[in-house]
Every structure is written in C-alpha cells, then in structure tokens.
Design a protein around this motif. Structure first.
Motif, PDB file in Angstrom:
ATOM      1  N   ASP A  12       0.827  -1.210   0.000  1.00 26.25           N
ATOM      2  CA  ASP A  12       0.000   0.000   0.000  1.00 26.25           C
ATOM      3  C   ASP A  12       0.857   1.254   0.000  1.00 26.25           C
ATOM      4  OD1 ASP A  12      -2.192  -1.584   0.091  1.00 26.25           O
ATOM      5  OD2 ASP A  12      -2.374  -1.493   2.258  1.00 26.25           O
ATOM      6  N   LEU A  13       2.025   1.111   0.520  1.00 31.92           N
ATOM      7  CA  LEU A  13       2.881   2.288   0.655  1.00 31.92           C
ATOM      8  C   LEU A  13       3.878   2.424  -0.485  1.00 31.92           C
ATOM      9  CD1 LEU A  13       3.607   2.064   4.457  1.00 31.92           C
ATOM     10  CD2 LEU A  13       2.347   3.858   3.315  1.00 31.92           C
ATOM     11  N   VAL A  16       4.674   5.727  -1.616  1.00 34.10           N
ATOM     12  CA  VAL A  16       5.126   6.662  -0.593  1.00 34.10           C
ATOM     13  C   VAL A  16       6.429   6.159   0.017  1.00 34.10           C
ATOM     14  CG1 VAL A  16       4.366   7.980   1.395  1.00 34.10           C
ATOM     15  CG2 VAL A  16       2.708   6.737   0.038  1.00 34.10           C
ATOM     16  N   SER A  51      -5.006  13.339  11.119  1.00 34.18           N
ATOM     17  CA  SER A  51      -5.008  12.102  10.329  1.00 34.18           C
ATOM     18  C   SER A  51      -6.392  11.468  10.334  1.00 34.18           C
ATOM     19  CB  SER A  51      -4.007  11.102  10.901  1.00 34.18           C
ATOM     20  OG  SER A  51      -2.726  11.672  10.968  1.00 34.18           O
ATOM     21  N   LEU A  55      -8.886  10.960   7.120  1.00 33.11           N
ATOM     22  CA  LEU A  55      -9.393   9.631   6.776  1.00 33.11           C
ATOM     23  C   LEU A  55     -10.917   9.657   6.651  1.00 33.11           C
ATOM     24  CD1 LEU A  55      -8.955   6.615   6.337  1.00 33.11           C
ATOM     25  CD2 LEU A  55      -8.906   6.296   8.796  1.00 33.11           C
ATOM     26  N   LEU A  58     -11.829  11.261   3.383  1.00 37.81           N
ATOM     27  CA  LEU A  58     -11.579  10.421   2.209  1.00 37.81           C
ATOM     28  C   LEU A  58     -12.622   9.313   2.072  1.00 37.81           C
ATOM     29  CD1 LEU A  58      -7.672  10.142   2.183  1.00 37.81           C
ATOM     30  CD2 LEU A  58      -9.142  11.668   0.877  1.00 37.81           C
TER      31      LEU A  58
ATOM     32  N   LEU B  13      -2.604   4.859   3.351  1.00 40.68           N
ATOM     33  CA  LEU B  13      -1.646   5.294   4.365  1.00 40.68           C
ATOM     34  C   LEU B  13      -2.364   5.640   5.669  1.00 40.68           C
ATOM     35  CD1 LEU B  13       1.244   6.186   5.173  1.00 40.68           C
ATOM     36  CD2 LEU B  13       0.698   8.432   4.278  1.00 40.68           C
ATOM     37  N   LEU B  14      -3.487   6.343   5.550  1.00 39.93           N
ATOM     38  CA  LEU B  14      -4.213   6.763   6.754  1.00 39.93           C
ATOM     39  C   LEU B  14      -4.877   5.578   7.453  1.00 39.93           C
ATOM     40  CD1 LEU B  14      -5.714  10.065   5.337  1.00 39.93           C
ATOM     41  CD2 LEU B  14      -3.955   9.878   7.090  1.00 39.93           C
ATOM     42  N   VAL B  15      -5.245   4.574   6.663  1.00 43.77           N
ATOM     43  CA  VAL B  15      -5.856   3.394   7.273  1.00 43.77           C
ATOM     44  C   VAL B  15      -4.867   2.675   8.181  1.00 43.77           C
ATOM     45  CG1 VAL B  15      -6.732   1.072   6.753  1.00 43.77           C
ATOM     46  CG2 VAL B  15      -7.637   3.038   5.528  1.00 43.77           C
ATOM     47  N   GLU B  17      -2.213   4.157   9.454  1.00 42.59           N
ATOM     48  CA  GLU B  17      -1.469   5.175  10.215  1.00 42.59           C
ATOM     49  C   GLU B  17      -1.355   4.828  11.700  1.00 42.59           C
ATOM     50  OE1 GLU B  17      -1.468   8.618  12.887  1.00 42.59           O
ATOM     51  OE2 GLU B  17      -3.239   7.479  12.352  1.00 42.59           O
TER      52      GLU B  17
END
Lengths: 115, 203
Positions: A12-13, A16, A51, A55, A58, B13-15, B17
């Motif tokens: 997933d990253l 990033v 954060s 979330l 989103l 990313l936020l999931v 985090e």
C-alpha cells in the motif's frame, strides 16, 4: 507472519517513501517483534485528529462534487510528493539523529522487498 | 480524474497510520493531514454554497463529517457575501434540498462560534450585503422548487420545526426579526395554503 502483514502494508505504501516505516521493518529482529511493535502502537497518547479527520473525509469523497474531489486529490498528490521530497532532501545526520539505534541496522540492511 | 491514484494511496496510508509505531512518523502524517484540511477551507466553503450540496446525494452525517473536517469553511463567504448557512437558508438552495442541511450547519457552526458570540452558529448573523439574517431568509424567501417530493415552503417548515426543537428558533424571534411580515409578503403558492403560516403561528 511479518512477511505477510508487513509486505501487505508495504504494498500500500509503494508510492510513498516512508523511511520510518522501512526502518521499523528492517530493525525488527524477527516477525514477532515487528508485529508486537505494531500491536502496541494503538494506545494513542498524542493527538492525531488531523489524520483521523482526513481519513473520515476520504471515506466520503465519492459523495462530494467533482470540483471538491479534484481539490482533495490535488492536495493528496502534494502530500505524498512533499513527504517523498522531504525524505530525499533530509541530511543523513538528521535521519541518523531521528532514528537513533534503528538507523544503524537500517543502513546495514537492504530495503524490504516490495513484491 | 482518476481517484485510484494519490487519493487512494493516501487513504491506504491513513488506514494503517495508527499501526505505525514511530511517533515522529505519525506526527508528520498528522501535521500534513491538518495542513490539507486547512487548505481545503475555500473548496469546502464553495461546495457548501452551491447546488452540489444535494439532499439526494449526501446524508446529514456526510455533511457533518465534511464540516467537522474543515470547520473554517462554515465562515467562508461566497461571491455574494453569503455564509454557507445564509446561502442554504435562501430559496435558491431549494432545488437540491440544501436547506435540509441547515440544522447540521448551524449545530456545527455553534461549536465554532460562526458569526461571533450569540449568533446561534450564524443563523442570526446579518448578511454582509443586505443585512438580512439566515432566519429571515428561511422564513421569507419561499419558493416553488421541489426536492425530495416537497416544495420549498415545506422544506423550510421542516427546518424551522427542527430549529425550534433544538432551541434555536424562539418565539420572540418572530417579532424581533419580523418573520411574519416576511412570510406573508412572498408570492409562493404554498403560502396560500397556510402551511408555513400555520407552522409559524403554532410555534
């Protein structure tokens, strides 16, 4: 266990570059250790409402207007680019200082597989 | 636009985090997240002052989430100097039922003191250009537009009833803000059927 969990998260990253995450992966002596780090990290003592709110935003993004979605997407791009840029530009010494003990092992290890 | 790209990555990313063990990393993500939300003030404000605010597409919870994420958007003023609360109290918001979100906007507006002290979240804040308040617009700017099977007047009446229940619409407001005059002077056909008038008088 580490392989599965961490690599899934790592997938997933992929877009990033988050050295801290990689450092934690590399620093772990074994899968169980890494999992224990993750599992014990949910007792939030700090305020992470930014954060959490992002979330939440989103999650409802598809119900919003195209203009607002475009704006959010643009900022998301900026977020990821800034993160990458900052990590690339950060002087080696700063990274060393911030990561402390993890840094040495991070430097000695090869980056985790992304497959 | 493709939302499977950066927005999706950010979502992933936020999931995860809260599973990241390093405080400085979570702190950095949190900092950028806050910045993104702050930067969205104008865009969210524009959204709230538009027909994109649509009772058929969004629920009250969706709009509550949106304004909680970007609360400063409640103080945004559009090209006509209207706050989101004022925009949605006026008749042009009736086509898509934006008026139905008024209680949520006011409720959240009260938390952030929109319009200043004692302004009931912006409901009785005077419009910068014409001096009217959201409450006056709500009671007098009736329309024949229909949304969710209801004409504008009935949407207004529902909102006024809810505001009354919430303690945000008081009996003395009728006199103080000349609401009855505003109600009776309008040309909406529903005014003749005494719907809104009856509603106000009952309260």
């Amino acid at each position: 266990m580490l392989g599965v969990e961490a690599r899934e998260a790592n997938k997933d990253l992929n877009a990033v570059v988050v050295p801290g995450f990689y450092a934690a992966l590399c620093a772990a002596e074994n899968p169980e250790e890494f999992l224990s780090i993750i599992e014990t990290s949910n007792n939030d003592t700090m305020d992470y409402t930014g954060s959490k709110n992002l979330l939440r935003l989103l999650v409802i993004i598809n119900k919003l207007s195209p203009d607002l979605r475009d704006a959010i997407n643009e900022k998301a791009t900026g977020f990821l680019e800034k993160r990458v840029q900052q990590d690339r530009l950060e002087p080696d010494n700063n990274i060393k200082q911030r990561y402390g003990g993890l840094y040495r092992r991070y430097r000695q290890s090869s980056p985790p597989s992304r497959d | 636009m493709d939302y499977t790209g950066d927005t999706d990555n950010l979502l992933h990313l936020l999931v995860i985090e809260n599973k990241l063990s390093l405080d400085f990393l979570r702190g950095a993500i949190n900092k950028y997240a806050r910045r993104i939300l702050d930067d969205l003030t104008n865009e969210v404000g524009m959204f709230l002052c538009s027909e994109d605010l649509n009772a058929k597409k969004q629920s009250e919870d969706d709009i509550r989430t949106l304004v909680q994420c970007a609360p400063t958007a409640l103080s945004y003023k559009n090209g006509c100097c209207s706050l989101p609360i004022q925009y949605n109290a006026a008749s042009y918001s009736f086509n898509n039922g934006g008026v139905a979100f008024l209680p949520v906007l006011i409720e959240e507006g009260m938390k952030y003191n929109v319009g200043g002290d004692g302004m009931r979240g912006g409901l009785i804040c005077e419009h910068e250009a014409n001096g009217t308040t959201g409450l006056m617009m709500l009671s007098s700017w009736g329309g024949d537009a229909t949304c969710c099977g209801k004409v504008g007047d009935l949407l207004q009446l529902d909102v006024m009833k809810r505001l009354r229940e919430m303690g945000l619409f008081k009996k003395e407001d009728i006199k103080e803000y000349n609401l009855l005059w505003g109600d009776l002077m309008q040309r909406s056909i529903q005014r003749d059927s005494t719907t809104l008038r009856t509603g106000i008088l009952q309260h």
